[in-house]
Design a protein around this motif. Structure first.
Motif, short mmCIF file in Angstrom:
data_model
loop_
_atom_site.label_atom_id
_atom_site.label_comp_id
_atom_site.label_asym_id
_atom_site.label_seq_id
_atom_site.Cartn_x
_atom_site.Cartn_y
_atom_site.Cartn_z
N PHE A 107 0.80 -1.09 -0.06
CA PHE A 107 0.12 -0.07 0.03
C PHE A 107 1.01 1.29 0.03
O PHE A 107 0.27 2.27 -0.25
N LEU A 108 2.29 1.22 0.06
CA LEU A 108 2.99 2.24 0.23
C LEU A 108 3.21 2.76 -1.36
O LEU A 108 3.23 2.05 -2.39
N PRO A 109 3.46 3.89 -1.51
CA PRO A 109 3.66 4.55 -2.92
C PRO A 109 4.89 3.85 -3.60
O PRO A 109 5.89 3.61 -2.82
N ARG A 110 5.07 3.68 -4.80
CA ARG A 110 5.93 2.81 -5.34
C ARG A 110 7.37 3.60 -5.21
O ARG A 110 8.41 3.10 -4.90
N SER A 111 7.37 5.01 -5.05
CA SER A 111 8.40 5.67 -5.03
C SER A 111 9.00 5.43 -3.61
O SER A 111 10.47 5.22 -3.51
N TYR A 112 8.26 5.39 -2.64
CA TYR A 112 8.68 4.93 -1.27
C TYR A 112 9.32 3.64 -1.15
O TYR A 112 10.38 3.58 -0.42
#
Length: 119
Positions: free
Chosen positions: A99-104
């Motif tokens: 669920f974390l953004p891909r960039s993170y």
């Protein structure tokens, strides 16, 4: 789950299903996100089912399953975490990372790789 989401700056909307039960439409949407077809992982524990029920949730129709959950929301495992593409029932720190953004996630991978190279 709430603390983990806040720590990682993941925006979320909280819905307490005990004080405000899910609607039939919400339950249908959640059930539609299941990948493996099994319904057993939705529930806290089958020992929570009254002994006189003799219920096998795998054999229930979708409408019967929805009625069961509407009438007994405490049977559901919590938290139920979902977005437009995926669902997680129960807290699992490894799985919640989806669920974390891909960039993170990419930055976390770079940091982990650097730490591994240093050690």
């Amino acid at each position: 789950a709430r603390a983990w989401l806040k720590k990682h700056d993941v925006p979320f909307k909280e819905h307490n299903i005990m004080t405000s039960p899910l609607s039939k439409q919400e339950l249908t949407s959640i059930l539609a996100l299941t990948e493996n077809g099994t319904r057993r992982h939705y529930f806290n524990s089958f020992k929570n089912f009254p002994k006189n029920w003799n219920v096998d949730v795998e054999d229930l129709s979708i409408s019967a399953l929805i009625r069961l959950i509407e009438e007994n929301p405490s049977l559901l495992r919590r938290p139920i975490i979902l977005d437009n593409k995926r669902m997680q029932i129960g807290f699992n720190e490894d799985e919640i990372r989806a669920f974390l953004p891909r960039s993170y996630r990419k930055q976390e991978l770079r940091s982990a790789t650097l730490r591994a190279e240093i050690n």
